[in-house]
Write a protein that holds these residues in place. Structure first.
Motif, PDB file in Angstrom:
ATOM      1  N   UNK A  36       0.618   1.766 -12.893  1.00 56.93           N
ATOM      2  CA  UNK A  36      -0.036   2.432 -11.756  1.00 56.93           C
ATOM      3  C   UNK A  36       0.015   1.587 -10.491  1.00 56.93           C
ATOM      4  N   UNK A  37       0.322   2.214  -9.366  1.00 57.31           N
ATOM      5  CA  UNK A  37       0.366   1.533  -8.070  1.00 57.31           C
ATOM      6  C   UNK A  37      -0.728   2.118  -7.193  1.00 57.31           C
ATOM      7  N   UNK A  38      -1.606   1.246  -6.690  1.00 57.96           N
ATOM      8  CA  UNK A  38      -2.720   1.695  -5.861  1.00 57.96           C
ATOM      9  C   UNK A  38      -2.415   1.374  -4.405  1.00 57.96           C
ATOM     10  N   UNK A  39      -2.482   2.387  -3.556  1.00 52.74           N
ATOM     11  CA  UNK A  39      -2.264   2.197  -2.118  1.00 52.74           C
ATOM     12  C   UNK A  39      -3.620   2.045  -1.445  1.00 52.74           C
ATOM     13  N   UNK A  40      -3.797   0.924  -0.722  1.00 58.53           N
ATOM     14  CA  UNK A  40      -5.050   0.681  -0.029  1.00 58.53           C
ATOM     15  C   UNK A  40      -5.255   1.730   1.059  1.00 58.53           C
ATOM     16  N   UNK A  41      -6.465   2.234   1.157  1.00 59.47           N
ATOM     17  CA  UNK A  41      -6.773   3.222   2.171  1.00 59.47           C
ATOM     18  C   UNK A  41      -6.941   2.587   3.533  1.00 59.47           C
ATOM     19  N   UNK A  42      -6.777   3.373   4.578  1.00 58.65           N
ATOM     20  CA  UNK A  42      -7.042   2.886   5.924  1.00 58.65           C
ATOM     21  C   UNK A  42      -8.518   2.553   6.038  1.00 58.65           C
ATOM     22  N   UNK A  43      -8.907   1.770   7.042  1.00 56.84           N
ATOM     23  CA  UNK A  43     -10.315   1.402   7.187  1.00 56.84           C
ATOM     24  C   UNK A  43     -11.229   2.617   7.122  1.00 56.84           C
ATOM     25  N   UNK A  44     -12.214   2.574   6.204  1.00 54.90           N
ATOM     26  CA  UNK A  44     -13.156   3.676   6.040  1.00 54.90           C
ATOM     27  C   UNK A  44     -12.690   4.755   5.087  1.00 54.90           C
ATOM     28  N   UNK A  45     -11.469   4.626   4.551  1.00 54.28           N
ATOM     29  CA  UNK A  45     -10.937   5.630   3.634  1.00 54.28           C
ATOM     30  C   UNK A  45     -10.740   5.025   2.251  1.00 54.28           C
ATOM     31  N   UNK A  46     -10.849   5.863   1.178  1.00 51.01           N
ATOM     32  CA  UNK A  46     -10.717   5.340  -0.189  1.00 51.01           C
ATOM     33  C   UNK A  46      -9.274   4.990  -0.532  1.00 51.01           C
ATOM     34  N   UNK A  47      -9.113   4.134  -1.547  1.00 51.62           N
ATOM     35  CA  UNK A  47      -7.784   3.826  -2.057  1.00 51.62           C
ATOM     36  C   UNK A  47      -7.239   5.024  -2.833  1.00 51.62           C
ATOM     37  N   UNK A  48      -5.935   5.036  -3.078  1.00 55.76           N
ATOM     38  CA  UNK A  48      -5.313   6.174  -3.758  1.00 55.76           C
ATOM     39  C   UNK A  48      -4.252   5.672  -4.724  1.00 55.76           C
ATOM     40  N   UNK A  49      -4.272   6.209  -5.950  1.00 56.39           N
ATOM     41  CA  UNK A  49      -3.252   5.864  -6.946  1.00 56.39           C
ATOM     42  C   UNK A  49      -2.022   6.735  -6.710  1.00 56.39           C
ATOM     43  N   UNK A  50      -0.884   6.083  -6.503  1.00 53.37           N
ATOM     44  CA  UNK A  50       0.348   6.814  -6.204  1.00 53.37           C
ATOM     45  C   UNK A  50       0.983   7.356  -7.475  1.00 53.37           C
ATOM     46  N   UNK A  51       1.672   8.471  -7.336  1.00 51.37           N
ATOM     47  CA  UNK A  51       2.451   9.016  -8.444  1.00 51.37           C
ATOM     48  C   UNK A  51       3.680   8.136  -8.648  1.00 51.37           C
ATOM     49  N   UNK A  52       4.327   8.187  -9.822  1.00 56.51           N
ATOM     50  CA  UNK A  52       5.532   7.375 -10.041  1.00 56.51           C
ATOM     51  C   UNK A  52       6.606   7.577  -8.983  1.00 56.51           C
ATOM     52  N   UNK A  53       6.817   8.822  -8.535  1.00 60.22           N
ATOM     53  CA  UNK A  53       7.850   9.086  -7.523  1.00 60.22           C
ATOM     54  C   UNK A  53       7.448   8.491  -6.173  1.00 60.22           C
ATOM     55  N   UNK A  54       6.159   8.558  -5.844  1.00 52.54           N
ATOM     56  CA  UNK A  54       5.698   7.963  -4.591  1.00 52.54           C
ATOM     57  C   UNK A  54       5.841   6.453  -4.617  1.00 52.54           C
ATOM     58  N   UNK A  55       5.491   5.853  -5.747  1.00 53.09           N
ATOM     59  CA  UNK A  55       5.593   4.403  -5.880  1.00 53.09           C
ATOM     60  C   UNK A  55       7.039   3.945  -5.780  1.00 53.09           C
ATOM     61  N   UNK A  56       7.964   4.738  -6.362  1.00 52.87           N
ATOM     62  CA  UNK A  56       9.380   4.369  -6.319  1.00 52.87           C
ATOM     63  C   UNK A  56       9.927   4.417  -4.902  1.00 52.87           C
ATOM     64  N   UNK A  57       9.314   5.253  -4.050  1.00 52.08           N
ATOM     65  CA  UNK A  57       9.814   5.386  -2.684  1.00 52.08           C
ATOM     66  C   UNK A  57       9.113   4.514  -1.669  1.00 52.08           C
ATOM     67  N   UNK A  58       8.243   3.620  -2.111  1.00 52.10           N
ATOM     68  CA  UNK A  58       7.498   2.779  -1.174  1.00 52.10           C
ATOM     69  C   UNK A  58       8.408   1.958  -0.274  1.00 52.10           C
ATOM     70  N   UNK A  59       9.472   1.432  -0.846  1.00 54.99           N
ATOM     71  CA  UNK A  59      10.349   0.559  -0.073  1.00 54.99           C
ATOM     72  C   UNK A  59      11.165   1.281   0.980  1.00 54.99           C
ATOM     73  N   UNK A  60      11.126   2.624   0.985  1.00 51.68           N
ATOM     74  CA  UNK A  60      11.947   3.383   1.921  1.00 51.68           C
ATOM     75  C   UNK A  60      11.153   3.855   3.143  1.00 51.68           C
ATOM     76  N   UNK A  61       9.855   3.556   3.205  1.00 48.81           N
ATOM     77  CA  UNK A  61       9.048   4.001   4.336  1.00 48.81           C
ATOM     78  C   UNK A  61       9.511   3.285   5.597  1.00 48.81           C
ATOM     79  N   UNK A  62       9.817   4.042   6.634  1.00 51.79           N
ATOM     80  CA  UNK A  62      10.336   3.473   7.871  1.00 51.79           C
ATOM     81  C   UNK A  62       9.214   3.372   8.900  1.00 51.79           C
ATOM     82  N   UNK A  63       9.458   2.593   9.926  1.00 52.24           N
ATOM     83  CA  UNK A  63       8.470   2.460  10.990  1.00 52.24           C
ATOM     84  C   UNK A  63       8.566   3.638  11.944  1.00 52.24           C
ATOM     85  N   UNK A  64       7.497   3.816  12.728  1.00 54.69           N
ATOM     86  CA  UNK A  64       7.455   4.897  13.711  1.00 54.69           C
ATOM     87  C   UNK A  64       7.143   4.298  15.083  1.00 54.69           C
TER      88      UNK A  64
END
Length: 218
Positions: A36-64
């Motif tokens: 399980x991969x847990x993504x830290x929530x933004x300030x004031x928001x809860x953490x979230x457990x990512x699905x396997x497909x979401x976790x696999x795509x973490x390294x592909x998130x680009x900047x905006x």
């Protein structure tokens, strides 16, 4: 990771078949993360457990674009903090404030290098090429005006100590607000920016508490 075992047989014909089978196996897709991969929530928001497909795509998130603006703003914000700490040596003999200022100079100078490198690696100009992104006390939280900087520079002794601490507390609170604004704008998802923003939030909050204690003692 699955391992392909090659059974070595004396017969060269069977060996060739085994190698062919090994090569074919390399085309199989990599398995999705099982831990399980847990993504830290933004300030004031809860953490979230990512699905396997979401976790696999973490390294592909680009900047905006919001990330780029945040980095440029933080560069300017840090530069003013270094300017403020530069007044300390000649205007106070307080050892605690001198030590605090030295720590800030080192950490924020390192972070400026980190931010400039982030922009350069992505082919983004360090300064806004359009020149219409103004930096002033009204547009950026915590930033001191020119008059406030001049007042700080002119102060000495106990008066300087109190003004420096009050001004730097406000400056740090502005940096924390900038992090909150980044996430609220939809930025901060690219892993490197996310890690930097969370570091700034944690580090500046620690220093805010320390400076509030120092100011109360005076």
């Amino acid at each position: 990771m699955a391992k392909v075992r090659l059974l070595v047989i004396v017969s060269s014909a069977l060996l060739a078949v085994g190698l062919a089978g090994c090569t074919a196996g390399e085309d199989e897709p990599a398995p999705l993360p099982s831990t399980p991969v847990v993504q830290l929530g933004a300030p004031g928001e809860p953490n979230r457990t990512l699905s396997p497909s979401e976790a696999a795509g973490l390294g592909t998130i680009d900047y905006v674009e919001e990330d780029v603006l945040f980095v440029r703003d933080m560069l300017h914000h840090h530069s003013q903090a270094i300017q403020m700490t530069g007044y300390v040596e000649e205007r106070t003999t307080d050892g605690d404030i001198r030590l605090l200022a030295e720590r800030m100079q080192v950490s924020q100078t390192d972070e400026i290098t980190q931010l400039e490198t982030w922009l350069q690696k992505r082919g983004e100009p360090v300064r806004d090429p359009d020149g219409d992104h103004a930096h002033d006390a009204q547009s950026m939280p915590g930033l001191l005006t020119d008059d406030e900087l001049a007042q700080l520079e002119a102060a000495e002794g106990d008066a300087f100590d109190e003004l420096f601490l009050a001004s730097m507390i406000r400056h740090h609170e502005g940096a924390v607000q900038m992090v909150s604004d980044l996430y609220a704008s939809g930025g901060g998802q690219e892993p490197e920016i996310d890690a930097f923003a969370r570091h700034v939030e944690a580090d500046q909050n620690i220093e805010i508490v320390r400076m509030q204690e120092m100011l109360a003692e005076r």
